[in-house]
Motif scaffolding. Structure first.
Motif, short mmCIF file in Angstrom:
data_model
loop_
_atom_site.label_atom_id
_atom_site.label_comp_id
_atom_site.label_asym_id
_atom_site.label_seq_id
_atom_site.Cartn_x
_atom_site.Cartn_y
_atom_site.Cartn_z
N ASN A 64 83.95 57.91 -53.91
CA ASN A 64 84.36 59.21 -53.33
C ASN A 64 83.90 59.69 -51.91
O ASN A 64 84.19 60.37 -51.26
CB ASN A 64 84.06 60.17 -54.55
N PRO A 74 93.53 67.02 -57.86
CA PRO A 74 92.20 67.85 -57.85
C PRO A 74 91.35 66.64 -57.77
O PRO A 74 90.27 67.05 -57.35
CB PRO A 74 92.12 68.19 -59.27
N SER A 75 91.61 65.27 -57.61
CA SER A 75 90.45 64.26 -57.55
C SER A 75 90.19 64.27 -55.98
O SER A 75 88.97 64.19 -55.68
CB SER A 75 90.94 62.97 -58.06
N PHE A 133 83.94 67.91 -52.22
CA PHE A 133 82.95 68.44 -52.87
C PHE A 133 81.71 67.28 -53.03
O PHE A 133 80.74 67.54 -52.64
CB PHE A 133 83.06 69.25 -53.67
N LEU A 134 82.10 66.48 -53.75
CA LEU A 134 81.08 65.27 -54.26
C LEU A 134 80.41 64.90 -52.85
O LEU A 134 79.12 64.71 -52.77
CB LEU A 134 81.49 64.25 -54.80
N PRO A 175 95.90 71.49 -54.58
CA PRO A 175 95.08 71.69 -56.08
C PRO A 175 95.70 70.51 -57.06
O PRO A 175 95.39 70.38 -58.11
CB PRO A 175 95.31 72.89 -56.32
N LEU A 190 90.39 66.91 -53.80
CA LEU A 190 89.27 68.15 -53.71
C LEU A 190 87.86 67.78 -54.06
O LEU A 190 87.03 67.80 -53.40
CB LEU A 190 89.96 69.18 -54.47
N CYS A 191 88.00 67.19 -55.13
CA CYS A 191 86.45 67.03 -56.05
C CYS A 191 85.88 65.95 -55.11
O CYS A 191 84.71 66.29 -54.94
CB CYS A 191 86.91 66.17 -57.40
N GLY A 208 88.20 71.77 -47.77
CA GLY A 208 88.89 72.20 -49.06
C GLY A 208 90.28 73.06 -48.92
O GLY A 208 91.29 72.69 -49.59
#
Lengths: 584, 584
Positions: B547, B506-507, B513-514, B503, B509-510, B497
């Motif tokens: 993702n 955001p997709s 995490f996903l 930032p 980063l997302c 991250g």
């Protein structure tokens, strides 16, 4: 072969003892909540001093002033400077300086002259203590001690403004104390004092204080500049933070400037650039090690304070000692009252009378006085001064330190807000700052917002280009804040993952990770809406919503013994975003 | 007032110089890839020594042996012990001990006797150097130096077994060196040597070595036990790791045991318990600070080595010096050949002749020899020994250190595998260990697997209960491994991250995490299937699959200058799990 390893062995043992004592207190949860840790440590020191005294039948070794000023004090001040909440500090800088400079001078002369008055009373047999000696004593006893103040104020959690007023004063009065102490000491040794010497003394204030700031800023900027080039050797990054700040302290001391002021200026100056340049792990190490070091130093100081108290260095002239304690209290109370009266006339946000009481009552003395009194040139009443200083320190740390918490409760002094400000609040504060700067600019009034804005402009226009490694386009401060929060957030996630600690419940962990992406999901939603039909989208939202129960929290506020994001687990989950999702 | 701050100021400046020199090398990327850092640092030291010599017209100060042994060596050894890859170490412990004990004795006597032979040649004018002095010299010059070995071997990335053989030998031969050196030194001062003294010397080997291990383990266990109680004061946790290991070193030195062996035993003993007890941030700090400290110590040692070389302490008797270098090479090569012959007869996994060459060639000498030679009692040929030692060190560090990398390339020595083992591999290794332990138990053969299993049983049955804070049911080692990997994974996520650092996207980063939750998704799928119809599920899987392009990687292998998970970003993404999802 004990001789060979003696020095490092004994140092290590002392540190070990201090750390174990600390662990010991915390094993009994009730003890530290009633008695401040500093008192407990002094108490341990007293016992140890007693044992050493009993075994050897001579006074235990006193704390060496050199060791104190060169090795124990810098880590504490560095920690204080590095973690100084800069906003309240700069917002109240005027008040702090007034207390630190005028207040300290007021106390020095007040205590010095009134003790001289006491010395004139024949019954006390103190006629041989001259006015100069009394002023010299006043100059060392007047200064509020940052170590003692930190140790006590950290535990009582008063509101941020009150905390910064007392703590800032205790840090910045170092310049005044150094000047007055050296001035009176040299006066004591001079046969006659000329008027020019007094004027030179006044000039020295500015040299010592501003010189300290200058030295600190130079080293701070150099440190920031150096960390630009550490990309390939991350491991030594934390080192530079420590080396440069220590060098700034030593350099300032070398030129008889205020080392405390220098190291604070250095730490505050370099912080934001260093933070941006070094890696996240390096930064954790810097923060952790600073806390650890200052914590150990602070423990050692209080233990040594206790040990040094025992012995035969004292001359117990009780009238002098008692009056010292009384005058210290009275003059500080008067000083705070008078100064606050003026301060309140110029501020909308006034200092309440309760706050004034706590400021006056929080004027704790500590190891700095103690070291300074041992540094006094030998004269026949030195032991009296040592005794008086010891009693004042013990009185302030024990009596005031232990009663201040109940008093804060009793008076219902405004406490620190427990929760950290939300993102929304922070963005609004930023926004208002810009607005106020604009208003000030239009009015032609050069207030703090105006200067802050100018400084920010200078910083982003010139300083960042030189000091930062990855210099992109100057971003707006709101974007920077958002970035910072994003990074903070990522770390907290890992912690949450580690906290939940349950790979046997993978759904729990999973939910933490899923929730992490929730605030981004809002932005993603648009994309998703293009590709998914509303029915599927609703289903996904339902799944997400079920898992969205842990939301980011920004770290708790300043505390010397804990690190941000460590004390409280992510408990009080806010469910705002769930609502937002449902409302879509 | 320079006097006042001189000591800390100069120390800080030296450290600063060392760190800046390090940064300087790394600014030019090509330089460190050709010349080992140790050579560059010695070179810097030589230049500085030359400058000091030129300015003052007298020899620059030599490195104080006390400073070296008490302050510079322990951090390096602690770091080496703490990050020691325990599996290869214990798998090869027999071979390492053979090299360290028998090999070192072989070298000492070989070099000592052959140099005595050289001294008998009249043309060299060395007849006054007695056999005992030659053996004393042999005992200090024979020992391979861990600091020098680490500095060079870390950069050439040979396979793990080869690395641990050379490095382990250099660490464990300390016990032998200490005994022989002290033995011969006391013999030199004795008028006559009795047979009983020689037997006492042999007995001392075991006392010094095993005593060191014992002292280390005691302190290690105490450290682990202490960290059970630090829950409320996380900040001082890292301190205990450093304090206890340093105390173990000092205590061992105090009783004339092997300090190096003690600190290694302490570090290896406490590691797993401390790691489990202290918080994640504390552990990052411990690791980071250890690396930093050892890195600085190592830098200072090489710089001082360079500085100390310049001067007039030397007697340049070239025949003696040249033969010393030659004998050092010959006897080491012979020793390795003979010992490996025996080792290979008892092992399936033999040491190839290429590996043997590198082991022999990697026998670098360093600062330990240098400090020992300065500790010699004064006698008229001491300067000759100093000169010979200096030349041997410079020869091994410069010539051997610089040519070993091309030689490794040329011989195509098996390298370290670049990627860390996958979870599957690790689980299989564990499984095979258990299997082999079972087979050994049935055969009645008490091999390493048998002992390892017994130790593990003892550990989970008794030690963990006492030393660990949160003692749950004893988990199977596979579950523990899984937990450990989970935790590692969580940290890496945060780093990813931070690395992606965007930032504004955001997709991205997302997705990180996903993706983190993908391996858990497999387990979750069952739950989801109960609540969702297959259509929706397919849609979700599609989103997830899009993702899922970043998968966990376990950290890279041991390297003293970097921390795990820092060097390489998560680049080579494996897409296995995507396939698994698609196949559902």
């Amino acid at each position: 072969d004990y001789q060979h390893v003696q020095v490092p062995f004994e140092i290590t043992l002392w540190i070990m003892l201090a750390s174990l004592a600390k662990i010991g207190f915390h094993l009994y949860n009730k003890l530290p909540s009633v008695v401040p840790e500093s008192c407990l440590l002094i108490f341990v020191g007293l016992i140890m001093g007693g044992i050493i005294y009993g075994l050897n039948d001579k006074s235990p070794p006193v704390m060496d002033s050199d060791i104190f000023f060169l090795y124990l004090l810098p880590p504490i001040v560095l920690d204080a400077g590095y973690f100084m909440p800069s906003r309240p500090f700069f917002e109240n800088i005027g008040t702090i300086l007034l207390y630190a400079v005028v207040g300290t001078i007021w106390n020095v002369f007040g205590i010095g002259f009134s003790l001289y008055g006491i010395c004139q009373v024949k019954a006390f047999r103190l006629q041989d203590v001259s006015l100069l000696h009394n002023l010299l004593f006043g100059s060392l006893i007047a200064a509020v001690d940052p170590v003692a103040v930190l140790a006590v104020f950290e535990e009582i959690h008063v509101n941020e403004k009150l905390h910064i007023l007392v703590f800032g004063e205790s840090l910045l009065n170092d310049a005044v104390t150094v000047v007055l102490y050296k001035l009176f000491r040299s006066f004591c040794e001079m046969p006659t004092i000329k008027t020019v010497d007094i004027f030179a003394g006044v000039g020295k204030f500015f040299v010592v204080g501003l010189g300290g700031v200058l030295v600190g800023l130079i080293f701070g900027m150099t440190a920031a500049f150096t960390t630009r080039f550490t990309k390939d050797i991350r491991v030594i990054e934390p080192l530079f933070v420590f080396l440069y700040s220590y060098l700034s302290y030593l350099t300032a001391e070398m030129f008889h400037l205020s080392g405390i002021v220098a190291i604070i200026a250095c730490a505050m100056g370099m912080k934001r650039y260093v933070e941006a340049n070094i890696s996240l792990k390096s930064h954790t190490t810097v923060k952790y090690f600073m806390k650890m070091w200052s914590s150990v130093s602070d423990t050692l100081i209080f233990i040594f304070l206790g040990v040094s108290t025992i012995g035969e260095n004292h001359e117990w002239n009780w009238p002098y000692i008692c009056f010292t304690v009384i005058f210290c209290l009275i003059w500080r109370a008067l000083g705070v009252l008078v100064l606050t009266f003026f301060v309140n006339r110029f501020h909308v946000n006034t200092i309440t009378s309760k706050d004034q009481f706590i400021i006056a009552y929080g004027g704790l003395r500590g190891a700095i006085c103690f070291s300074l009194v041992f540094l006094l040139p030998d004269f026949h009443r030195k032991k009296l001064f040592i005794a008086a200083t010891t009693v004042v320190i013990l009185f302030t740390v024990f009596i005031q330190g232990m009663t201040i918490r109940p008093l804060v409760d009793l008076l219902a002094v405004k406490r620190k807000r427990e929760s950290a400000p939300t993102v929304g609040e922070q963005i609004h504060i930023r926004f208002l700052d810009h607005l106020l700067a604009g208003i000030e600019d239009i009015c032609g009034h050069w207030g703090q917002y105006y200067w802050k804005d100018k400084l920010e402009y200078f910083n982003s226009k010139y300083l960042q280009k030189i000091l930062l490694r990855e210099y992109d386009q100057p971003k707006s401060s709101i974007v920077l804040l958002y970035e910072k929060l994003e990074r903070k957030h990522a770390i907290e996630l890992a912690e949450a993952g580690q906290l939940s600690h349950a790979p046997s419940h993978p759904s729990l962990l999973c939910s933490v990770f899923l929730c992490s992406s929730n605030d981004r999901t809002v932005i993603m939603d648009k994309k998703l809406e293009d590709t998914l039909n509303p029915d599927v989208l609703e289903n996904i939202q339902e799944i997400l919503a079920r898992n969205l129960y842990r939301i980011r929290r920004t770290g708790p506020a300043y505390n010397r013994h804990t690190l941000p994001g460590e004390t409280e687990p992510v408990e009080h989950a806010k469910e705002i975003l769930i609502l937002r999702h449902k409302s879509l």
